[in-house]
Design an enzyme around this catalytic site. Structure first.
Site, PDB file in Angstrom:
ATOM      1  N   GLU A 166       0.787  -1.176   0.118  1.00 16.01           N
ATOM      2  CA  GLU A 166      -0.048   0.095  -0.064  1.00 16.01           C
ATOM      3  C   GLU A 166       0.742   1.291  -0.052  1.00 16.01           C
ATOM      4  O   GLU A 166       2.092   1.273   0.202  1.00 16.01           O
ATOM      5  CB  GLU A 166      -0.972   0.065   1.257  1.00 16.01           C
ATOM      6  CG  GLU A 166      -2.051  -1.018   1.314  1.00 16.01           C
ATOM      7  CD  GLU A 166      -2.717  -0.794   2.301  1.00 16.01           C
ATOM      8  OE1 GLU A 166      -2.929  -0.497   3.271  1.00 16.01           O
ATOM      9  OE2 GLU A 166      -3.702  -2.076   2.291  1.00 16.01           O
ATOM     10  N   HIS A 203      -8.937   9.698   2.413  1.00 19.65           N
ATOM     11  CA  HIS A 203      -8.407   8.616   1.600  1.00 19.65           C
ATOM     12  C   HIS A 203      -8.604   8.910   0.109  1.00 19.65           C
ATOM     13  O   HIS A 203      -9.509   9.449  -0.142  1.00 19.65           O
ATOM     14  CB  HIS A 203      -9.324   7.211   1.791  1.00 19.65           C
ATOM     15  CG  HIS A 203      -8.650   6.199   1.465  1.00 19.65           C
ATOM     16  ND1 HIS A 203      -8.461   5.844   0.085  1.00 19.65           N
ATOM     17  CD2 HIS A 203      -8.273   4.900   2.138  1.00 19.65           C
ATOM     18  CE1 HIS A 203      -7.819   4.629  -0.080  1.00 19.65           C
ATOM     19  NE2 HIS A 203      -7.700   4.079   1.214  1.00 19.65           N
ATOM     20  N   ARG A 246      -0.903   8.746   1.548  1.00 22.32           N
ATOM     21  CA  ARG A 246      -2.127   9.261   1.387  1.00 22.32           C
ATOM     22  C   ARG A 246      -2.381  10.799   1.194  1.00 22.32           C
ATOM     23  O   ARG A 246      -3.302  11.360   0.343  1.00 22.32           O
ATOM     24  CB  ARG A 246      -3.272   8.851   2.363  1.00 22.32           C
ATOM     25  CG  ARG A 246      -3.515   7.520   2.085  1.00 22.32           C
ATOM     26  CD  ARG A 246      -4.262   6.942   3.111  1.00 22.32           C
ATOM     27  NE  ARG A 246      -4.508   5.486   3.033  1.00 22.32           N
ATOM     28  CZ  ARG A 246      -5.011   4.713   3.792  1.00 22.32           C
ATOM     29  NH1 ARG A 246      -5.600   4.844   4.913  1.00 22.32           N
ATOM     30  NH2 ARG A 246      -4.836   3.342   3.451  1.00 22.32           N
ATOM     31  N   HIS A 305     -11.570   9.838   6.295  1.00 22.38           N
ATOM     32  CA  HIS A 305     -11.466   8.539   6.468  1.00 22.38           C
ATOM     33  C   HIS A 305     -10.888   8.080   7.723  1.00 22.38           C
ATOM     34  O   HIS A 305     -11.253   7.183   8.371  1.00 22.38           O
ATOM     35  CB  HIS A 305     -10.293   7.731   5.513  1.00 22.38           C
ATOM     36  CG  HIS A 305     -10.061   6.463   5.492  1.00 22.38           C
ATOM     37  ND1 HIS A 305     -10.917   5.673   5.228  1.00 22.38           N
ATOM     38  CD2 HIS A 305      -8.849   5.968   5.730  1.00 22.38           C
ATOM     39  CE1 HIS A 305     -10.377   4.396   5.259  1.00 22.38           C
ATOM     40  NE2 HIS A 305      -8.969   4.385   5.488  1.00 22.38           N
ATOM     41  N   ARG A 346      -1.256   9.191   9.043  1.00 21.27           N
ATOM     42  CA  ARG A 346      -0.960   7.674   9.201  1.00 21.27           C
ATOM     43  C   ARG A 346      -0.632   6.822   8.011  1.00 21.27           C
ATOM     44  O   ARG A 346      -1.045   7.156   6.916  1.00 21.27           O
ATOM     45  CB  ARG A 346      -2.464   7.143   9.609  1.00 21.27           C
ATOM     46  CG  ARG A 346      -2.349   5.593   9.976  1.00 21.27           C
ATOM     47  CD  ARG A 346      -3.636   5.059  10.246  1.00 21.27           C
ATOM     48  NE  ARG A 346      -4.725   5.499   9.414  1.00 21.27           N
ATOM     49  CZ  ARG A 346      -5.275   4.260   8.530  1.00 21.27           C
ATOM     50  NH1 ARG A 346      -4.835   3.448   8.875  1.00 21.27           N
ATOM     51  NH2 ARG A 346      -6.183   4.649   7.573  1.00 21.27           N
TER      52      ARG A 346
HETATM   53  P1  FAD Z   1     -14.076   1.025  15.805  1.00 22.04           P
HETATM   54  O1  FAD Z   1     -13.706  -0.091  15.218  1.00 22.04           O
HETATM   55  O2  FAD Z   1     -14.530   2.356  14.754  1.00 22.04           O
HETATM   56  O3  FAD Z   1     -15.013   1.047  16.952  1.00 22.04           O
HETATM   57  C1  FAD Z   1     -15.578   1.763  17.783  1.00 22.04           C
HETATM   58  C2  FAD Z   1     -16.894   1.333  18.452  1.00 22.04           C
HETATM   59  O4  FAD Z   1     -17.285   2.263  19.424  1.00 22.04           O
HETATM   60  C3  FAD Z   1     -17.980   0.775  17.815  1.00 22.04           C
HETATM   61  O5  FAD Z   1     -18.409  -0.242  18.211  1.00 22.04           O
HETATM   62  C4  FAD Z   1     -19.124   1.948  18.001  1.00 22.04           C
HETATM   63  O6  FAD Z   1     -20.180   1.675  17.696  1.00 22.04           O
HETATM   64  C5  FAD Z   1     -18.665   2.262  19.499  1.00 22.04           C
HETATM   65  N1  FAD Z   1     -19.036   3.689  19.904  1.00 22.04           N
HETATM   66  C6  FAD Z   1     -18.763   4.699  19.480  1.00 22.04           C
HETATM   67  N2  FAD Z   1     -19.306   5.985  20.098  1.00 22.04           N
HETATM   68  C7  FAD Z   1     -20.158   5.172  21.241  1.00 22.04           C
HETATM   69  C8  FAD Z   1     -20.707   5.479  22.491  1.00 22.04           C
HETATM   70  N3  FAD Z   1     -20.891   6.923  22.705  1.00 22.04           N
HETATM   71  N4  FAD Z   1     -21.163   4.681  22.918  1.00 22.04           N
HETATM   72  C9  FAD Z   1     -21.063   3.322  22.865  1.00 22.04           C
HETATM   73  N5  FAD Z   1     -20.187   2.828  21.941  1.00 22.04           N
HETATM   74  C10 FAD Z   1     -19.786   3.666  20.979  1.00 22.04           C
HETATM   75  N6  FAD Z   1      -7.276   0.434   9.116  1.00 22.04           N
HETATM   76  C11 FAD Z   1      -6.009  -0.350   8.723  1.00 22.04           C
HETATM   77  O7  FAD Z   1      -5.112  -0.610   9.579  1.00 22.04           O
HETATM   78  N7  FAD Z   1      -6.186  -1.071   7.739  1.00 22.04           N
HETATM   79  C12 FAD Z   1      -7.320  -1.059   6.842  1.00 22.04           C
HETATM   80  O8  FAD Z   1      -7.268  -2.013   5.785  1.00 22.04           O
HETATM   81  C13 FAD Z   1      -8.080  -0.157   7.247  1.00 22.04           C
HETATM   82  N8  FAD Z   1      -9.189  -0.101   6.288  1.00 22.04           N
HETATM   83  C14 FAD Z   1     -10.318   0.859   6.365  1.00 22.04           C
HETATM   84  C15 FAD Z   1     -11.339   0.742   5.668  1.00 22.04           C
HETATM   85  C16 FAD Z   1     -12.540   1.284   5.899  1.00 22.04           C
HETATM   86  C17 FAD Z   1     -13.508   1.720   4.986  1.00 22.04           C
HETATM   87  C18 FAD Z   1     -12.573   2.299   7.118  1.00 22.04           C
HETATM   88  C19 FAD Z   1     -13.571   3.131   7.419  1.00 22.04           C
HETATM   89  C20 FAD Z   1     -11.383   2.143   8.056  1.00 22.04           C
HETATM   90  C21 FAD Z   1     -10.306   1.579   7.453  1.00 22.04           C
HETATM   91  N9  FAD Z   1      -9.163   1.602   8.344  1.00 22.04           N
HETATM   92  C22 FAD Z   1      -8.290   0.539   8.081  1.00 22.04           C
HETATM   93  C23 FAD Z   1      -9.193   2.106   9.654  1.00 22.04           C
HETATM   94  C24 FAD Z   1      -9.576   1.079  11.021  1.00 22.04           C
HETATM   95  O9  FAD Z   1     -10.525   0.378  10.415  1.00 22.04           O
HETATM   96  C25 FAD Z   1      -9.870   1.884  12.078  1.00 22.04           C
HETATM   97  O10 FAD Z   1      -9.130   2.873  12.481  1.00 22.04           O
HETATM   98  C26 FAD Z   1     -10.165   0.723  13.142  1.00 22.04           C
HETATM   99  O11 FAD Z   1     -10.843  -0.234  12.961  1.00 22.04           O
HETATM  100  C27 FAD Z   1     -10.515   1.469  14.513  1.00 22.04           C
HETATM  101  O12 FAD Z   1     -10.736   0.481  15.638  1.00 22.04           O
HETATM  102  P2  FAD Z   1     -11.421   1.063  16.886  1.00 22.04           P
HETATM  103  O13 FAD Z   1     -11.656  -0.015  17.672  1.00 22.04           O
HETATM  104  O14 FAD Z   1     -10.634   1.884  17.341  1.00 22.04           O
HETATM  105  O15 FAD Z   1     -12.632   1.970  16.511  1.00 22.04           O
HETATM  106  C1  SIN Z   2      -7.506   0.692   2.474  1.00 23.08           C
HETATM  107  O1  SIN Z   2      -7.670  -0.377   2.135  1.00 23.08           O
HETATM  108  O2  SIN Z   2      -7.085   1.734   1.377  1.00 23.08           O
HETATM  109  C2  SIN Z   2      -7.557   1.506   3.813  1.00 23.08           C
HETATM  110  C3  SIN Z   2      -6.203   0.953   4.381  1.00 23.08           C
HETATM  111  C4  SIN Z   2      -6.170   1.774   5.732  1.00 23.08           C
HETATM  112  O3  SIN Z   2      -7.087   2.696   6.037  1.00 23.08           O
HETATM  113  O4  SIN Z   2      -5.120   1.617   6.405  1.00 23.08           O
END
Ligand code: FAD
Ligand code: SIN
Length: 521
Positions: free
Chosen positions: A116, A244, A291, A352, A387
């Site tokens: 990537e 993104h 990015r 993103h 990032r």
């Molecule tokens: P999240 O997975 O967002 O979880 C947050 C949780 O908190 C959810 O369950 C939500 O419902 C809960 N929540 C929020 N507010 C409240 C509240 N007030 N009360 C109760 N619950 C609440 N990163 C990579 O490293 N590789 C990738 O390939 C990648 N691809 C991505 C593709 C997409 C489309 C997106 C959107 C992001 C991508 N990212 C990727 C980024 C990565 O997915 C996220 O940064 C990471 O998953 C965040 O994890 P987290 O556990 O911090 O939060």
């Molecule tokens: C992607 O698959 O392009 C998302 C990867 C990331 O957000 O780290």
């Protein structure tokens, strides 16, 4: 009043992996996971590209991954944290494998490592283009088998409980704030309940929905950051919003569907409407520059041409191999009538990822005692100004482990107060018109899109701030007189978080990574 030992807010990779470890360590302890939507709804579930881990120490090295992360972060990463995350990644990957997560293999039986933007080596482990879904599913399966974890889905954390919410609060308050859990909205009873806990972990994810165009699911409204801000925790680096470069341009699809960066790693090319390649004008790494650079390049092409989108050209790629690696992306583009053998994919940048957030130390401790933050809502110092792709799943895993190590010690030393005050509902009434909330949400998103996007200026930022102040006042007035609903709390949180993005953007005096301001700099 539910009493717990540990309260985890959020059920993405950060919250779930922390809960599994902590519940395993303390089989007698009671853990609650509060999550505002279905238990699997999270940014994690939609992660496509994968997780960056150095596993091939012959072709790759920790030093190379460290340097790539530092380069993407444009001088603002914390070197100590970068080293920690990169070198502890391999052990955390083994945790995922132990929990049943399956990553694609190559013909030789080794992991199939993707490439990537910003990475100088193939090091992205993935499960087709559904990596996050695979992780989320397996973590939830682990949780389902742990009797000491209770998952409260559709429950919304509203505010943190600190000394200020104790009946004895008038006595001399200690300088250092301490967290004793959270007030949580139970949509079934429509009441705000006390979820008390010795240790609270905020794992509430990102803020994508403060923008009109985002790849994030609707849960990403910055709640944890707003809660921590109201409790006076330190919040940093909010100006670094990562856009993104390649969200599908299809206005009917909301939120925007992501076309993974791994597609460019696989050889897809960016072209303008006239069919010309343009990335070589902006960076020698072309499509695989980091990015921030690719997003700004696209923004600049669009401003020059007045077009609505640029295109990702996959026509020259091995279509069978593409289908195998990216089945979800293929299905989505086919659904909207795009044939990758003949047509290009229309794409635009979209909000993103939040690089900053709640400030934490190397063990995920916030500036409030007994409050930890992990994952996208936290600011660990790993990402600096931008990032590196696929570093966030990795960061969440490394830091949830570190939060676990630190908090199990803290837990043993913590005494709980017995006089937490119930939530004061006052004379709140049902809101008369929901339009007062929904309109302001849309207005906020438009302000952020138009004035606080990829390229900012002092004038746009000050216009944004003026308008945010009006939204703030209107929403506070509603909040005081209306019964709480998730829509209203989210709006209130989004305004706080947008305010932090704007204010911290105004204060930054140099362009770095994903932050770019024209005019006065
Ligand atoms: P999240 O997975 O967002 O979880 C947050 C949780 O908190 C959810 O369950 C939500 O419902 C809960 N929540 C929020 N507010 C409240 C509240 N007030 N009360 C109760 N619950 C609440 N990163 C990579 O490293 N590789 C990738 O390939 C990648 N691809 C991505 C593709 C997409 C489309 C997106 C959107 C992001 C991508 N990212 C990727 C980024 C990565 O997915 C996220 O940064 C990471 O998953 C965040 O994890 P987290 O556990 O911090 O939060
Ligand atoms: C992607 O698959 O392009 C998302 C990867 C990331 O957000 O780290």
């Amino acid at each position: 009043m539910p009493n717990f030992d540990f309260l985890v807010v959020g059920s993405g990779i950060a919250g779930l992996s922390y809960a599994i470890k902590t519940a395993e360590h303390f089989p007698e302890a009671k853990l609650a996971i509060v999550t505002k939507s279905d238990e699997n709804e999270s940014n994690t579930k939609y992660a496509q590209g994968g997780i960056a881990v150095v596993i091939d120490q012959i072709r790759d090295s920790y030093e190379q991954h460290i340097q790539d992360t530092l380069k993407a972060g444009d001088g603002l990463c914390n070197l100590e944290i970068v080293k920690i995350v990169v070198t502890e990644g391999y052990d955390r990957l083994n945790d995922l494998l132990k929990w049943g997560v399956d990553f694609d293999k190559n013909q030789q039986g080794g992991f199939d490592l993707g490439l990537e933007g910003g990475h100088t080596e193939n090091r992205i482990l993935h499960h087709k283009d559904l990596t996050g879904y695979e992780i989320e599913k397996n973590l939830l399966e682990q949780i389902a088998n742990m009797p000491n974890i209770q998952v409260f889905s559709q429950h919304f954390a509203v505010d943190l409980i600190t000394q200020h919410q104790l009946a004895s609060k008038n006595e001399q308050l200690p300088q250092q704030r301490q967290c004793f859990g959270a007030y949580v909205f139970n949509p079934f009873t429509k009441k705000i309940e006390i979820f008390s806990a010795k240790i609270t972990l905020l794992a509430t994810g990102g803020v994508g929905h403060i923008y009109q165009n985002t790849t994030n699911p609707t849960i990403a409204t910055g709640d944890g950051i707003a809660m921590a801000y109201r409790a006076k925790a330190q919040i940093e680096n909010m100006e670094f919003i990562q856009f993104h470069p390649t969200a599908l341009f299809h206005p009917q699809t909301v939120p925007s569907f992501l076309i993974s960066e791994a597609v460019r790693g696989f050889g897809a090319l960016l072209r303008n409407k006239a069919g010309q390649l343009f990335m070589e004008k902006y960076d020698p790494r072309k499509e695989l520059a980091s990015r921030d650079i690719v997003s700004r390049a696209i923004d600049s092409e669009l401003k020059k041409s007045g077009d609505e989108c640029v295109y990702l050209d996959c026509r020259h790629l091995d279509q069978k191999a593409f289908e195998n690696h990216f089945p979800t992306i293929l299905q989505k583009v086919n659904e909207i009538g795009i044939d990758l053998k003949k047509d290009m994919i229309p794409v635009v940048p979209a909000a993103h990822y939040l690089c900053g957030g709640i400030q934490v130390d190397a063990y995920g401790q916030t500036s409030i005692d007994n409050l930890y933050a992990c994952g996208e809502c936290s600011n660990t110092g790993l990402h600096g100004a931008n990032r590196l792709a696929s570093n966030s799943l990795l960061e969440a895993l490394v830091f949830s482990h570190r939060c676990y190590l630190n908090s199990i010690e803290k837990f043993k030393k913590t005494q709980m107060p017995e006089d937490i005050l119930p939530w004061n509902e006052g004379n709140a009434k049902e809101p008369e018109e929901l339009i007062l909330i929904t309109h302001n949400r849309k207005e906020l998103q438009t302000i952020m899109n138009d004035y606080v996007g990829i390229i900012r200026s002092d004038e746009r930022l000050s216009r944004a701030l003026n308008r945010l102040k009006i939204l703030f006042e209107e929403t506070e007035a509603l909040y005081k007189r209306c019964k709480i609903s998730t829509e209203l709390i989210e709006l209130r949180n989004m305004i706080s978080v947008a305010y932090l993005v704007v204010r911290q953007s105004q204060k930054r005096s140099e362009n770095r990574g994903s932050f770019f301001k024209i005019g006065s700099i």
